[in-house]
Design an enzyme around this catalytic site. Structure first.
Site, short mmCIF file in Angstrom:
data_model
loop_
_atom_site.label_atom_id
_atom_site.label_comp_id
_atom_site.label_asym_id
_atom_site.label_seq_id
_atom_site.Cartn_x
_atom_site.Cartn_y
_atom_site.Cartn_z
N LYS A 19 0.84 -1.20 0.00
CA LYS A 19 0.00 0.00 0.00
C LYS A 19 0.88 1.26 0.00
O LYS A 19 0.63 2.20 -0.77
CB LYS A 19 -0.93 -0.04 1.23
CG LYS A 19 -1.83 1.16 1.39
CD LYS A 19 -3.02 0.85 2.25
CE LYS A 19 -2.78 0.82 3.73
NZ LYS A 19 -2.45 2.10 4.38
N SER A 20 1.89 1.29 0.86
CA SER A 20 2.74 2.48 0.96
C SER A 20 3.43 2.76 -0.37
O SER A 20 3.49 3.91 -0.84
CB SER A 20 3.81 2.28 2.03
OG SER A 20 3.21 2.09 3.28
N ARG A 24 2.93 5.99 -3.23
CA ARG A 24 4.07 6.82 -3.65
C ARG A 24 4.30 6.74 -5.15
O ARG A 24 4.75 7.71 -5.77
CB ARG A 24 5.32 6.39 -2.87
CG ARG A 24 5.24 6.87 -1.38
CD ARG A 24 6.00 5.97 -0.46
NE ARG A 24 6.10 6.45 0.91
CZ ARG A 24 5.19 6.25 1.87
NH1 ARG A 24 4.06 5.60 1.61
NH2 ARG A 24 5.38 6.72 3.09
N GLY A 91 -4.89 7.91 5.64
CA GLY A 91 -4.00 8.85 6.33
C GLY A 91 -2.79 9.16 5.46
O GLY A 91 -2.31 10.30 5.41
N SER A 164 7.63 8.86 11.96
CA SER A 164 6.46 8.76 11.08
C SER A 164 6.87 8.94 9.63
O SER A 164 7.41 9.99 9.24
CB SER A 164 5.42 9.83 11.46
OG SER A 164 4.51 9.99 10.39
N GLN A 166 4.77 9.14 7.18
CA GLN A 166 3.85 10.08 6.53
C GLN A 166 4.31 11.51 6.74
O GLN A 166 4.31 12.33 5.82
CB GLN A 166 2.43 9.87 7.06
CG GLN A 166 1.87 8.52 6.67
CD GLN A 166 0.52 8.22 7.27
OE1 GLN A 166 -0.04 9.03 8.00
NE2 GLN A 166 -0.01 7.05 6.97
N ASP A 312 2.00 -1.38 11.99
CA ASP A 312 0.69 -1.79 11.47
C ASP A 312 0.41 -3.27 11.73
O ASP A 312 -0.73 -3.73 11.57
CB ASP A 312 0.59 -1.50 9.97
CG ASP A 312 0.68 0.00 9.69
OD1 ASP A 312 0.42 0.79 10.60
OD2 ASP A 312 1.04 0.36 8.55
N ARG A 385 -7.38 -3.24 9.71
CA ARG A 385 -6.41 -4.11 10.41
C ARG A 385 -7.04 -4.80 11.62
O ARG A 385 -6.66 -5.91 11.97
CB ARG A 385 -5.16 -3.32 10.81
CG ARG A 385 -4.52 -2.61 9.63
CD ARG A 385 -3.04 -2.81 9.48
NE ARG A 385 -2.56 -2.00 8.36
CZ ARG A 385 -2.35 -2.46 7.12
NH1 ARG A 385 -2.52 -3.73 6.84
NH2 ARG A 385 -1.93 -1.65 6.16
#
Ligand code: SPQ
Length: 425
Positions: A19-20, A24, A91, A164, A166, A312, A385
């Site tokens: 997902k990350s 990006r 987020g 973080s 993010q 996570d 999750r």
């Protein structure tokens, strides 16, 4: 969704894209000049929200036969959106996109769903404002919706109290538009996908310990991006294979970037039979097949710099701890309280309802394993999750486990339940 105990899980599965990395790829592909083709992209709701936001700013994003093709507009080519940029439940989209918007020559508003409107945005508003950005919480409560107006940015050296990715990524993207270098220092290293991918698009990002510095580059060039399977999604099946009797699962092509690998170390330290096979690296992102077999697990303490590498995965690690002998203590994980839900509270209440011995603390959980679990009705808080972690707990629970709000798995893992069922056959 009604689930029953499993007597065995066997088979080979492929995990959807990270997902990350998927988020990006859309962001950098949109800001690059030329065409970017992404294979392995996660077609989950969060990543589709990112695509939607960039389409609203004039970027052409085409999805065909599993390949996402982005016609990038360059660093200064995004167009003013006609509507509010809606980030859904994501987020990652909300925070990183805000960093990008701070560098644009147009005004924009960004907002998400009910959960997003409760998540802390002051952590990005403060440092972006220090860079000269004109960004504000519209309701003045430190949360979305936010409005961002054009402003001249300058680089800063920011010392963050929290690790973080993010926040780091929001500053790195804003740093692309700033005069001078931008540096971000965090207490422990968070996931570094932005740094790796920016450099592969032609950027100039240097990491030294927990400090990451960007020197603005005049342009990025479109390219091919391969997205490996998401270790945060694989984690559910890693734990499933370890706690369910008579099980052996081969999980193919999972990203094993060291900043995401904490789950593997924790499983091994708890006595888990987990093997990495067939390791490869593409564009700086390592990946491997993961073989897991049923194991006798024991409790450990999980704390300190490993926490960002498995943040996570902590909900499903709590499930694993409930099936291990002895006590597992999770510390330094207060960030769990400000995710899609308060993940400490929801894991404590749901696992307690199933008969586990679990106590929440200010920054984690204490779980004494070995108590027999039984089915219960789960409150997922619409947090993907939590829903998936509790589905894994159902595999070792006597009787039926009912998860009424299960559709939230579509955020990160639309095929989760069918993959789980396929292993039971
Ligand atoms: O995007 P979102 O909703 O914040 O997703 C979560 C998740 O569980 O999928 C967190 F709730 O993952 C974050 C992760 O916790 C994704 C992320 C990223 O892609 O940069 C970084 C982590 O968050 P943070 O706050 O530590 O930067």
């Amino acid at each position: 969704m009604k689930l029953q105990k499993a007597s065995s899980l066997k088979g080979e599965i492929t995990i959807p894209g990270d997902k990350s990395i998927s988020h990006r790829a859309i962001m950098l592909g949109s800001l690059a000049k030329g065409t970017t083709k992404v294979t392995g992209f996660l077609m989950g709701e969060d990543c589709l929200s990112t695509i939607d936001c960039f389409r609203k700013m004039g970027v052409s994003v085409d999805i065909a036969e599993g390949i996402v093709t982005i016609e990038g507009l360059g660093l200064h080519g995004l167009k003013a959106p006609k509507d509010v940029l809606y980030t859904g439940n994501s987020g990652t989209t909300t925070r990183i996109l805000s960093g990008i918007l701070c560098g644009q020559r147009f005004t924009s508003q960004i907002n998400g769903d009910e959960s997003i409107q409760k998540r802390p945005m002051k952590r990005i508003i403060d440092p972006l404002s220090l860079m000269g950005a004109d960004i504000r919480s519209i309701n003045d409560n430190g949360c979305a919706p936010m409005e961002i107006r054009p402003a001249a940015l300058h680089g800063i050296n920011y010392d963050s109290k929290i690790a973080s990715a993010q926040l780091k990524s929001a500053l790195l993207f804003a740093g692309l538009y700033a005069e001078g270098n931008t540096s971000f220092t965090e207490p422990y290293l968070s996931r570094n996908h932005t740094e790796i991918m920016m450099n592969s698009f032609g950027g100039n990002v240097i990491a030294q310990g927990t400090t990451t510095t960007i020197t603005p580059e005049p342009a990025f060039t479109g390219r091919e991006v391969f997205v490996p399977g998401d270790i945060s999604s694989a984690a559910f099946f890693i734990v499933a294979g370890l706690i369910t009797p008579n099980s052996e699962i081969l999980i193919k092509n999972v990203g094993i970037n060291p900043t995401r690998m904490g789950i593997i170390s924790v499983c091994k330290e708890m006595g888990g039979n987990v093997e990495l096979q067939n390791e490869h690296t593409t564009d700086g992102e390592p990946y491997a097949d993961i073989l897991v077999r049923t194991s006798d697990l024991h409790g450990i303490t999980i704390e300190g710099n490993i926490i960002p590498t498995l943040i996570d995965e902590l909900p499903v690690i709590a499930v694993m701890a409930a099936c291990a002998k002895g006590t597992t203590t999770i510390k330094d994980a207060a960030e769990l309280k400000v995710k899609e839900s308060n993940r400490i509270d929801y894991m404590v209440s749901n696992l307690s309802a199933m008969g586990a011995d679990i106590v929440g603390t200010d920054d984690g959980m204490i779980i004494t394993g070995g108590k027999a679990l039984h089915g219960a009705t789960i409150d997922s808080a619409k947090d993907h999750r939590i829903a998936m972690s509790m589905a894994i707990a159902s595999l070792v629970a006597e009787g039926e486990t009912h998860i009424p709000d299960y559709e939230c798995v579509n955020i990160s893992y639309p095929d989760f339940f069918s993959t789980l069922e396929s292993l039971k056959l």
